[in-house]
Design a protein around this motif. Sequence first.
Motif, PDB file in Angstrom:
ATOM      1  N   GLY A  56      -4.467 -25.008  15.134  1.00 35.01           N
ATOM      2  CA  GLY A  56      -5.722 -25.520  15.017  1.00 35.01           C
ATOM      3  C   GLY A  56      -6.873 -24.593  14.587  1.00 35.01           C
ATOM      4  N   SER A  57      -6.721 -22.569  15.203  1.00 38.78           N
ATOM      5  CA  SER A  57      -7.380 -21.692  14.459  1.00 38.78           C
ATOM      6  C   SER A  57      -7.163 -20.808  13.686  1.00 38.78           C
ATOM      7  N   SER A  58      -7.485 -19.989  12.892  1.00 39.79           N
ATOM      8  CA  SER A  58      -7.283 -19.176  12.112  1.00 39.79           C
ATOM      9  C   SER A  58      -7.827 -17.713  12.553  1.00 39.79           C
ATOM     10  N   VAL A  59      -7.459 -16.437  12.059  1.00 37.85           N
ATOM     11  CA  VAL A  59      -8.997 -15.726  12.853  1.00 37.85           C
ATOM     12  C   VAL A  59      -8.047 -14.163  11.244  1.00 37.85           C
ATOM     13  N   TYR A  60      -8.666 -13.936  10.086  1.00 39.78           N
ATOM     14  CA  TYR A  60      -8.717 -12.903   9.369  1.00 39.78           C
ATOM     15  C   TYR A  60      -9.222 -11.823   9.275  1.00 39.78           C
ATOM     16  N   SER A  61      -8.584 -11.042   9.027  1.00 42.70           N
ATOM     17  CA  SER A  61      -9.073  -8.918   9.021  1.00 42.70           C
ATOM     18  C   SER A  61     -10.422  -9.341   8.141  1.00 42.70           C
ATOM     19  N   GLY A  62     -11.168  -8.647   7.651  1.00 43.17           N
ATOM     20  CA  GLY A  62     -12.501  -8.730   6.832  1.00 43.17           C
ATOM     21  C   GLY A  62     -12.240  -8.271   5.545  1.00 43.17           C
ATOM     22  N   SER A  63     -11.143  -7.837   5.272  1.00 38.38           N
ATOM     23  CA  SER A  63     -10.318  -6.850   4.007  1.00 38.38           C
ATOM     24  C   SER A  63      -9.905  -8.085   3.296  1.00 38.38           C
ATOM     25  N   VAL A  64      -9.148  -9.245   3.787  1.00 41.62           N
ATOM     26  CA  VAL A  64      -8.246 -10.182   3.665  1.00 41.62           C
ATOM     27  C   VAL A  64      -8.910 -11.459   3.042  1.00 41.62           C
ATOM     28  N   LYS A  65     -10.048 -11.716   4.416  1.00 41.95           N
ATOM     29  CA  LYS A  65     -10.639 -12.881   4.724  1.00 41.95           C
ATOM     30  C   LYS A  65     -11.310 -13.628   2.810  1.00 41.95           C
ATOM     31  N   GLY A  66     -11.210 -14.567   3.021  1.00 45.31           N
ATOM     32  CA  GLY A  66     -11.187 -14.988   1.667  1.00 45.31           C
ATOM     33  C   GLY A  66     -10.550 -14.878   0.280  1.00 45.31           C
ATOM     34  N   ARG A  67      -9.518 -14.223   0.601  1.00 47.69           N
ATOM     35  CA  ARG A  67      -8.620 -14.460  -0.696  1.00 47.69           C
ATOM     36  C   ARG A  67      -7.037 -14.973   0.169  1.00 47.69           C
ATOM     37  N   PHE A  68      -7.217 -14.482   1.799  1.00 46.85           N
ATOM     38  CA  PHE A  68      -5.647 -15.122   2.113  1.00 46.85           C
ATOM     39  C   PHE A  68      -5.520 -16.191   2.844  1.00 46.85           C
ATOM     40  N   THR A  69      -4.631 -16.624   2.740  1.00 45.04           N
ATOM     41  CA  THR A  69      -4.459 -18.375   3.741  1.00 45.04           C
ATOM     42  C   THR A  69      -3.489 -18.141   4.659  1.00 45.04           C
ATOM     43  N   ILE A  70      -3.492 -18.222   5.751  1.00 40.80           N
ATOM     44  CA  ILE A  70      -2.273 -18.480   7.125  1.00 40.80           C
ATOM     45  C   ILE A  70      -2.945 -20.171   6.613  1.00 40.80           C
ATOM     46  N   SER A  71      -1.010 -20.520   6.799  1.00 42.23           N
ATOM     47  CA  SER A  71      -1.151 -22.427   7.419  1.00 42.23           C
ATOM     48  C   SER A  71       0.425 -22.245   8.148  1.00 42.23           C
TER      49      SER A  71
END
Length: 119
Positions: free
Chosen positions: A56-71
């Motif tokens: 239900g909840s995901s968090v990304y580092s700023g360097s990969v946000k918008g490019r990487f997706t965790i699922s």
Amino acid sequence: QVQLVESGGGLVQAGGSLRLSCAASGRTFSINDMGWFRQAPEKEREFVARLTWSGGSSVYSGSVKGRFTISRDNAKNTVYLQMNSLKPEDTAVYYCAVRNVGRLEYEYWGQGTQVTVSS
């Protein structure tokens, strides 16, 4: 105990994509969240992304946000890291890790998978 097996690393050109997989087995009922980390040569290990085991909840580092997706695939107890628009600075060994309920630290780690992005 939780066992983690990673796969999906490799060599790709800048701008390309890769998908990493991390299959969990063992006491998966105790998992709170799974994270991806990476370590480049001569650098400290850094956080990449994490996903609650419920998905239900995901968090990304700023360097990969918008490019990487965790699922996550619930049926397979597998978490994926889809990496798009890869850059040479994404080159690193990528590790998945599990944090159990009530724990502050990631206790179980995979063996790591190499990702190399050529310019």
